[in-house]
Design a protein around this motif. Structure first.
Motif, short mmCIF file in Angstrom:
data_model
loop_
_atom_site.label_atom_id
_atom_site.label_comp_id
_atom_site.label_asym_id
_atom_site.label_seq_id
_atom_site.Cartn_x
_atom_site.Cartn_y
_atom_site.Cartn_z
N UNK A 1 0.84 -1.19 0.00
CA UNK A 1 0.00 0.00 0.00
C UNK A 1 0.88 1.24 0.00
N UNK A 2 0.26 2.40 0.11
CA UNK A 2 1.01 3.66 0.10
C UNK A 2 0.99 4.34 1.47
N UNK A 3 0.81 3.56 2.53
CA UNK A 3 0.90 4.13 3.86
C UNK A 3 2.32 4.59 4.14
N UNK A 4 2.46 5.70 4.83
CA UNK A 4 3.77 6.28 5.17
C UNK A 4 4.69 6.42 3.95
N UNK A 5 4.20 7.02 2.89
CA UNK A 5 5.03 7.12 1.68
C UNK A 5 6.06 8.23 1.79
N UNK A 6 7.22 7.98 1.23
CA UNK A 6 8.22 9.03 1.04
C UNK A 6 8.03 9.69 -0.32
N UNK A 7 7.40 8.99 -1.22
CA UNK A 7 7.14 9.49 -2.55
C UNK A 7 6.48 8.40 -3.36
N UNK A 8 5.67 8.79 -4.36
CA UNK A 8 4.95 7.83 -5.19
C UNK A 8 5.33 8.05 -6.63
N UNK A 9 5.81 7.01 -7.28
CA UNK A 9 6.22 7.11 -8.67
C UNK A 9 5.11 6.59 -9.58
N UNK A 10 4.93 7.25 -10.72
CA UNK A 10 3.97 6.79 -11.70
C UNK A 10 4.66 6.13 -12.89
N UNK A 11 5.91 5.74 -12.70
CA UNK A 11 6.54 4.79 -13.61
C UNK A 11 6.07 3.39 -13.24
N UNK B 1 15.58 16.49 -4.12
CA UNK B 1 15.53 15.12 -4.62
C UNK B 1 14.42 14.38 -3.90
N UNK B 2 13.39 14.00 -4.63
CA UNK B 2 12.30 13.26 -4.02
C UNK B 2 12.72 11.81 -3.82
N UNK B 3 12.48 11.25 -2.65
CA UNK B 3 12.89 9.87 -2.38
C UNK B 3 11.92 8.87 -3.02
N UNK B 4 12.10 8.64 -4.30
CA UNK B 4 11.22 7.77 -5.07
C UNK B 4 11.86 6.41 -5.31
N UNK B 5 11.05 5.39 -5.59
CA UNK B 5 11.63 4.10 -5.97
C UNK B 5 12.35 4.22 -7.31
#
Length: 445
Positions: free
Chosen positions: A158-168, A242-246
């Motif tokens: 899930x996206x609980x406690x996200x540092x960032x969400x990627x749409x790749x 810098x966004x902390x993304x996957x």
């Protein structure tokens, strides 16, 4: 520019048709790559060989292609909007499963918020297996049969406690049970850097839980999770935005390996899908990649709320970033952008961005280009090259974007069949969507 839920996401729309040659020219002699110790080709031709017409219209996107079944997964879920000439409606088509002839085999819509519905904000959509589909939503990873019937859901994804969400692309599976997810999540609170406390890459084996008959203490499906790389841009002292993304991710179905690539670091890490084990990492050695750092700071970068305006007006063009990582059978295709000199970036920002910069057509042609690399395993097949077929022209919406190209490569069957989604964006009078089929020919002389 990274694509995140915090700052919005880039729209990827598609390709025009033409023949392509590499930057150095297809007529050059065959050369050796001294760094990797392998022979390389000198050019590439990108030739359209077919097209696939899909009888649908709307905010349609193609999410995934499964080589074993030859099926495409498409739909209009979430915030995929293509431009001012297109309908802003979404979640009307739902999901569509399409065959190689463009026929819609299955169509279903689970954008409701019921127990079997993933809601209207799907983050990723992908084939779990030839007969099952995964939908990653904020509340769970949902499983559906290919006809849309509900199988189950995994609430731990899930996206609980996200540092960032990627749409790749962030979800991958080889058999429906072993699943890799790019989820940038916070792991506890601390004064340390979020990069030190976060995890970005997760591996699961849900077959373990299914085979465990102990209902009181089912097996933990998590195999492994990985944090951010040990790199100056992820240091606590870093002052850059810098966004902390996957990472960018791709799946080699033939070897059951997951490839991982952080946009600012030209190095691929390879993981075994069934164990979650890191197998190896290897450098990409790009020839035109510029990412200047001074004590962790990217050239010209800012940190804080003011950085958003700086990025939107052109600041993200000051450094190179890897934009795409695509697996084509046993080949890996990568794309990164070249960096614009800082003095010119400042000119763009002062002018209000690329759309308001009179010299932008000249600047883009000279300084801001998409460069491609082609690997087979760890061996580089081609020196860095450009694909003019994917370069947007002045009349295209993507011409003024930070990193968009005129094309979205979905996947393919090696280099012989490469599928490129062409959205109906108002440039042509048609009431259908189109996937074009290309082949990539490697040139020796």
């Amino acid at each position: 520019m990274n694509i995140s839920g915090l700052y919005g996401f880039l729209m990827f729309v598609l390709i025009n048709t033409c023949t392509v040659s590499c930057q150095s020219g297809a007529s050059e002699s065959r050369t050796a790559d001294s760094e990797l110790g392998v022979q390389t080709y000198t050019g590439v031709r990108f030739v359209q060989i077919d097209s696939i017409m899909i009888d649908v219209i709307g905010n349609f996107n193609v999410y995934d292609y499964h080589p074993q079944s030859g099926l495409f997964l498409g739909g209009d879920i979430g915030g995929y909007l293509r431009g001012p000439n297109q309908s802003t409606k979404r979640n009307e088509l739902g999901h569509l499963v399409i065959n190689r002839n463009g026929e819609i085999l299955h169509q279903f819509n689970h954008t409701d918020n019921g127990p079997e519905g993933h809601g209207g904000r799907g983050i990723d959509h992908f084939f779990l297996s030839p007969s099952t589909i995964g939908v990653y939503s904020p509340k769970s990873l949902f499983r559906y049969n290919i006809d849309g019937t509900f199988i189950g859901k995994h609430k731990e994804i899930n996206t609980l406690d996200p540092l960032g969400i990627s749409f790749h692309r962030v979800g991958f599976s080889v058999d429906g049970k072993h699943i890799a997810m790019g989820m940038s999540k916070r792991m506890g609170s601390s004064e340390d850097s979020v990069y030190h406390k976060g995890r970005a890459l997760w591996f699961y084996d849900f077959g373990k839980a299914e085979n465990d008959l102990t209902t009181e203490a089912p097996a933990n499906p998590l195999l492994a999770s990985y944090g951010f790389p040990d790199n100056p841009i992820y240091s606590q002292e870093s002052k850059m935005h810098h966004s902390p993304l996957p990472p960018r991710m791709a799946l080699n179905r033939g070897t059951h390996e997951l490839l991982s690539l952080y946009p600012e670091i030209p190095e691929i890490s390879v993981y075994d899908m069934k164990s979650g084990r890191l197998k190896e990492s290897y450098p990409l050695n790009p020839k035109h990649f510029e990412f200047k750092t001074e004590k962790g700071m990217a050239s010209g970068a800012l940190k804080g709320f003011e950085s958003l305006a700086w990025i939107n007006r052109g600041g993200s063009m000051a450094n190179s970033n890897y934009q795409d990582l695509i697996q084509l059978g046993e080949y890996t295709l990568l794309r990164y952008n070249t960096a614009i000199p800082k003095s010119i970036v400042e000119e763009i920002i002062v002018s209000g961005g690329p759309k308001k910069t009179e010299r932008w057509p000249v600047i883009r042609k000279k300084h801001y280009r998409s460069v491609y690399q082609l690997f087979k395993g760890t061996e580089r097949v081609l020196p860095d090259f450009e694909l003019s077929a994917l370069a947007p022209r002045k009349e295209h919406l993507e011409f003024h974007s930070n990193a968009s190209i005129r094309g979205k490569i979905i996947g393919g069957n090696g280099l012989a069949e490469i599928f490129v989604f062409i959205p109906n964006n108002g440039e042509e009078e048609r009431d259908y969507e189109l996937i074009r089929v290309f082949k990539m020919e490697l040139v020796e002389e």
